[in-house]
Design an enzyme around this catalytic site. Sequence first.
Site, PDB file in Angstrom:
ATOM      1  N   SER A   9      59.805  47.097  21.286  1.00 27.14           N
ATOM      2  CA  SER A   9      60.407  46.820  22.584  1.00 27.14           C
ATOM      3  C   SER A   9      61.469  45.741  22.421  1.00 27.14           C
ATOM      4  O   SER A   9      61.176  44.592  22.095  1.00 27.14           O
ATOM      5  CB  SER A   9      59.346  46.348  23.580  1.00 27.14           C
ATOM      6  OG  SER A   9      59.999  45.853  24.725  1.00 27.14           O
ATOM      7  N   HIS A  34      62.707  50.862  22.114  1.00 26.70           N
ATOM      8  CA  HIS A  34      62.243  50.893  23.498  1.00 26.70           C
ATOM      9  C   HIS A  34      63.065  49.912  24.320  1.00 26.70           C
ATOM     10  O   HIS A  34      63.139  48.718  24.007  1.00 26.70           O
ATOM     11  CB  HIS A  34      60.755  50.528  23.529  1.00 26.70           C
ATOM     12  CG  HIS A  34      60.120  50.637  24.874  1.00 26.70           C
ATOM     13  ND1 HIS A  34      59.725  51.843  25.421  1.00 26.70           N
ATOM     14  CD2 HIS A  34      59.793  49.690  25.796  1.00 26.70           C
ATOM     15  CE1 HIS A  34      59.183  51.627  26.611  1.00 26.70           C
ATOM     16  NE2 HIS A  34      59.219  50.333  26.868  1.00 26.70           N
ATOM     17  N   ASP A  36      63.673  48.255  27.938  1.00 31.03           N
ATOM     18  CA  ASP A  36      63.051  48.002  29.237  1.00 31.03           C
ATOM     19  C   ASP A  36      64.094  47.663  30.283  1.00 31.03           C
ATOM     20  O   ASP A  36      64.694  46.583  30.254  1.00 31.03           O
ATOM     21  CB  ASP A  36      62.028  46.864  29.102  1.00 31.03           C
ATOM     22  CG  ASP A  36      60.791  47.325  28.354  1.00 31.03           C
ATOM     23  OD1 ASP A  36      60.147  48.278  28.822  1.00 31.03           O
ATOM     24  OD2 ASP A  36      60.483  46.746  27.293  1.00 31.03           O
ATOM     25  N   MET A  38      64.753  46.791  34.025  1.00 31.12           N
ATOM     26  CA  MET A  38      64.040  46.263  35.201  1.00 31.12           C
ATOM     27  C   MET A  38      65.045  45.813  36.240  1.00 31.12           C
ATOM     28  O   MET A  38      66.070  45.216  35.889  1.00 31.12           O
ATOM     29  CB  MET A  38      63.177  45.063  34.797  1.00 31.12           C
ATOM     30  CG  MET A  38      62.212  45.334  33.653  1.00 31.12           C
ATOM     31  SD  MET A  38      61.175  43.887  33.368  1.00 31.12           S
ATOM     32  CE  MET A  38      60.345  44.383  31.838  1.00 31.12           C
ATOM     33  N   HIS A  67      62.829  52.817  29.492  1.00 34.98           N
ATOM     34  CA  HIS A  67      61.692  52.691  30.402  1.00 34.98           C
ATOM     35  C   HIS A  67      62.204  52.044  31.682  1.00 34.98           C
ATOM     36  O   HIS A  67      62.523  50.865  31.708  1.00 34.98           O
ATOM     37  CB  HIS A  67      60.616  51.840  29.704  1.00 34.98           C
ATOM     38  CG  HIS A  67      59.428  51.535  30.546  1.00 34.98           C
ATOM     39  ND1 HIS A  67      58.515  50.559  30.204  1.00 34.98           N
ATOM     40  CD2 HIS A  67      58.972  52.075  31.699  1.00 34.98           C
ATOM     41  CE1 HIS A  67      57.554  50.512  31.110  1.00 34.98           C
ATOM     42  NE2 HIS A  67      57.815  51.410  32.036  1.00 34.98           N
ATOM     43  N   MET A  69      61.865  50.509  35.017  1.00 35.18           N
ATOM     44  CA  MET A  69      60.998  49.829  35.989  1.00 35.18           C
ATOM     45  C   MET A  69      61.869  49.444  37.165  1.00 35.18           C
ATOM     46  O   MET A  69      62.229  48.273  37.347  1.00 35.18           O
ATOM     47  CB  MET A  69      60.332  48.620  35.314  1.00 35.18           C
ATOM     48  CG  MET A  69      59.236  49.048  34.351  1.00 35.18           C
ATOM     49  SD  MET A  69      58.833  47.804  33.133  1.00 35.18           S
ATOM     50  CE  MET A  69      60.086  48.151  31.905  1.00 35.18           C
ATOM     51  N   MET A 142      50.882  52.611  31.007  1.00 31.85           N
ATOM     52  CA  MET A 142      51.036  51.155  30.915  1.00 31.85           C
ATOM     53  C   MET A 142      49.686  50.510  30.633  1.00 31.85           C
ATOM     54  O   MET A 142      48.698  50.799  31.305  1.00 31.85           O
ATOM     55  CB  MET A 142      51.607  50.582  32.220  1.00 31.85           C
ATOM     56  CG  MET A 142      53.081  50.853  32.469  1.00 31.85           C
ATOM     57  SD  MET A 142      54.188  50.363  31.129  1.00 31.85           S
ATOM     58  CE  MET A 142      53.945  48.575  31.077  1.00 31.85           C
ATOM     59  N   ASP A 176      52.136  51.133  26.244  1.00 29.26           N
ATOM     60  CA  ASP A 176      53.095  50.033  26.319  1.00 29.26           C
ATOM     61  C   ASP A 176      52.433  48.804  26.933  1.00 29.26           C
ATOM     62  O   ASP A 176      51.989  48.847  28.073  1.00 29.26           O
ATOM     63  CB  ASP A 176      54.280  50.499  27.187  1.00 29.26           C
ATOM     64  CG  ASP A 176      55.393  49.469  27.277  1.00 29.26           C
ATOM     65  OD1 ASP A 176      55.333  48.442  26.586  1.00 29.26           O
ATOM     66  OD2 ASP A 176      56.342  49.716  28.060  1.00 29.26           O
TER      67      ASP A 176
HETATM   68  C1  DX5 Z   1      56.513  45.374  29.946  1.00 26.70           C
HETATM   69  C2  DX5 Z   1      57.396  46.260  29.113  1.00 26.70           C
HETATM   70  C3  DX5 Z   1      57.029  46.312  27.693  1.00 26.70           C
HETATM   71  C4  DX5 Z   1      56.991  44.987  26.963  1.00 26.70           C
HETATM   72  C5  DX5 Z   1      55.909  45.076  25.930  1.00 26.70           C
HETATM   73  O1  DX5 Z   1      56.731  45.629  31.282  1.00 26.70           O
HETATM   74  O2  DX5 Z   1      57.349  47.583  29.609  1.00 26.70           O
HETATM   75  O3  DX5 Z   1      57.778  47.276  26.983  1.00 26.70           O
HETATM   76  O4  DX5 Z   1      58.191  44.610  26.364  1.00 26.70           O
HETATM   77  O5  DX5 Z   1      55.796  43.863  25.280  1.00 26.70           O
HETATM   78  P1  DX5 Z   1      54.501  43.463  24.450  1.00 26.70           P
HETATM   79  O6  DX5 Z   1      54.343  44.439  23.338  1.00 26.70           O
HETATM   80  O7  DX5 Z   1      54.797  42.072  24.008  1.00 26.70           O
HETATM   81  O8  DX5 Z   1      53.319  43.520  25.404  1.00 26.70           O
HETATM   82 ZN    ZN Z   2      58.313  49.173  28.411  1.00 25.30          ZN
END
Ligand code: DX5
Ligand code: ZN
Length: 225
Positions: A9, A34, A36, A38, A67, A69, A142, A176
Amino acid sequence: MVKPKIAPSMLSSDFSNLASEAERMLRCGADWLHMDIMDGHFVPNLTIGAPVIESLRKHTKAYLDCHLMVTNPLDYVEPLGKAGASGFTFHIEASKDNWKELVQLIKSKGMTPGVSLKPGTPIEDVYPLLEDENPVELVLVMTVEPGFGGQKFMPEMMDKVRTLRKKYPSLDIEVDGGLGPSTINMAASAGANCIVAGSSVFGASDPAQVITLLRKSVEDFQKTN
Ligand code: DX5
Ligand code: ZN
């Protein structure tokens, strides 16, 4: 058999050096990156969007596993498609009424559609998206509340993974949140094959070793089943 995919990630990377961090992860054996995305509304954190994906795309051919969010995933399909995203995984909680349209649009832009669910959302909620004539191709379970890296893995989410794997033997099932050497066996034995790992990989003195270990765990459990 579904292929193991290890996806660091990039949320845990040094964002000021994104291209070199991406390259470093690929050199360490990452299959996917990956990303993220948001919006500060669906989750209480704000990260990156299409402009950053577009910049990164200029530096790498890697599979960018996005991903989303965000509250309005539909608004992001066109820009992310143009930016060069590979996978587009949206949250079911944000797309109850328009997932059909969303999946169709994602595919039409050449991306792979996936659906994610928060810890409090029952697995049954994603079945319609897998049984549709135009199905999603990945389910992201998740294992923490979405929003931040570095949280504690929730083992009770493994029931969802097990149930899903039994029903869909060839589906890409991604986990994840809180994945690393101490939790991977729980996820791999439940049937997850796509492993997102942020802090455990970026925080390691030898990220390649962690990535290899994660992959080996998935492979080992696949052999026993
Ligand atoms: C959290 C993200 C993840 C996050 C995971 O909302 O979707 O992808 O970066 O990080 P770790 O592996 O540190 O839990
Ligand atoms: Zn994620």
